[in-house]
Write an enzyme that holds these catalytic residues in place. Structure first.
Site, short mmCIF file in Angstrom:
data_model
loop_
_atom_site.label_atom_id
_atom_site.label_comp_id
_atom_site.label_asym_id
_atom_site.label_seq_id
_atom_site.Cartn_x
_atom_site.Cartn_y
_atom_site.Cartn_z
N THR A 142 -7.80 -1.76 -5.13
CA THR A 142 -6.94 -0.86 -4.38
C THR A 142 -7.29 0.55 -4.77
OG1 THR A 142 -5.19 -2.52 -4.33
CG2 THR A 142 -4.53 -0.25 -3.92
N LYS B 292 -2.92 -2.39 2.48
CA LYS B 292 -2.60 -2.67 1.08
C LYS B 292 -1.68 -1.59 0.50
CE LYS B 292 -2.73 -4.59 -3.00
NZ LYS B 292 -3.82 -4.59 -3.96
N LYS C 12 -0.92 4.12 -10.64
CA LYS C 12 -2.08 4.36 -9.77
C LYS C 12 -1.71 4.12 -8.30
CE LYS C 12 -5.31 1.04 -9.52
NZ LYS C 12 -5.55 0.47 -8.17
#
Lengths: 289, 289
Positions: free
Chosen positions: B84, B162, B236
């Site tokens: 990702t 995502k 993140k």
């Protein structure tokens, strides 16, 4: 919520109804209830008084106002509070009833599920009440609930659990709105995103339930979005959540952000619209995306 | 994630592995893979190169660094990016591969599900890729995924979906933390609250999954909370979410609040702990409630 609950109860018990709207009293009478002229009239001779109102001011009016139920409540009766008003309001109402000295107790029993499930006896009810008071109210609660959770033994406990329910529900609706708005912003089809993600780790009841209505807000059927739960209910309920969290000194940054979003929705004219319409605050209709 | 994926793939295909940690290369070899000395070595002669790294810097290093895979990738090969990293990073990586002029294409295929499901071929994979490139990668993806969603036909589309998945997942974990912290603050038992609410309108995958570990954080087994997904992954990922939302001019106030909460957790020393430990930022252990 009051009308379907009265209808459901009238199928099993003698029920006297009062509502400020005469047409709603009449609808309850059609389903077997007896009409009462005032809350005091409705409460006379009752073993159980069920309150389904909007907020604490209406609780106070119905119980302690002119012609309020407290004037006629008999000794041993219980008042079932089905509204979401917060723990403090439930405790102060219980105390005010106790002060009258007639042995009238409060069963704190906020409900979830909406009008359709109320009419089918399919509500989730979370209860805080003394065991003896709960015993009196139980046949009524059992008639209304498919799931009854007794979380504590004092008024306020039911409201506390309901507030946590509303924290999650309100945040999840707002999160679904951000997901749908971001999908649009990134050029993805919102309904495809919902179908792809709603059964996995990103899933919530609200994403699966409100998501499709949020996607609908951008299609040809935008004006046909049914109002199943008004947006301003979450203005009230997230206000309760952030208030009790502050009193308990628990930070709730997401609930606070959600509260602000519902206030923005109310200011944008969406108070009486379906709560799924909150997505249009983040991503207005008519924009390219 | 790389090791269980390599293990799973080695059961069906010839696999050459490179990992910066020698002991992880050795573990993959035990499961039938061949050891490679560098990414370039691993990619030589490969039809499909699978990248499972932490972030964009590691993507750049593995592909374009000294001894990077791009040096040896053959014409017609595809690079499957399972990390990702955000849509922009996927697009720039695809462009950088294309510039090499060897007809090497990127399949943007971020995965969800964690190491255990990776080892069982039970991942959720969301894909953005040209149909011809996807065709080359499909046997590999089918071996890893139980659910494969092709959301678009270009690199970046998988990352976009995502990111929306992570928006919801990250907000839902933070909401669960607020619910558990508020339950404690109101004197309710967190596990009872989870049991009462997780199947109703307040339910989410994350509330049911992380909630019990959050409740565990206050019991005798607090130090035994297993690290199933590190907290700093959400530092993140929420950073990616708020970054792309800002670029798309979509307000995401809850995702932003969640990002701040994960940053607070990281600063509190929880980076390598299970993400459920975020609840201890809102309601520290050892306090009365």
């Amino acid at each position: 919520m009051g009308l379907p609950m009265a209808r459901r109860l009238a199928g099993a018990f003698p029920v006297a109804v009062f509502d400020i709207a005469a047409e709603r009293r009449a609808l309850a009478v059609e389903h077997g209830a007896t009409e009462a002229a005032t809350p005091a009239d409705a409460a006379r001779d009752a073993d159980v008084v069920v309150l389904a109102v909007r907020d604490q001011a209406q609780v106070d009016g119905a119980l302690f106002g002119e012609s309020g139920a407290a004037q006629t409540l008999k000794a041993g009766a219980v008042v079932v509070l089905t509204s979401t008003v917060g723990p403090e309001a439930a405790r102060s109402t219980a105390a005010a009833l106790a002060e009258r000295g007639k042995d009238v107790r409060l069963v704190d029993a906020p409900v979830s599920g909406g009008p359709t499930r109320a009419g089918n006896g399919d509500l989730l009810i979370v209860v805080g009440a003394e065991p003896a008071a709960l015993e009196v109210a139980r046949p009524v609660l059992d008639r209304l609930a498919s799931t009854l959770t007794v979380i504590g033994d004092k008024p306020g406990d039911g409201q506390a659990l309901k507030a946590i329910n509303q924290l999650l529900a309100g945040v999840h609706i707002a999160a679904a709105a951000e997901a749908v708005a971001l999908a649009r912003g990134l050029g993805l089809d919102p309904q495809t995103v919902i179908d792809s993600l709603s059964q996995g780790a990103a899933g919530s009841f609200m994403f699966a339930d409100r998501g499709p209505r949020m996607a609908q807000a951008y299609g040809d059927e935008a004006d046909a979005v049914e109002v199943r739960s008004r947006l301003d209910i979450f203005v009230k309920d997230m206000g309760i959540v952030t208030g009790i969290a502050k009193n308990a000194h628990v930070p709730v940054p997401l609930a606070s952000a959600a509260e602000q979003l519902y206030l923005l929705g109310e200011r944008a004219g969406l108070a009486a619209r379906d709560d799924s319409s909150i997505v249009t605050v983040l991503s207005p209709r008519g924009e390219d995306r």
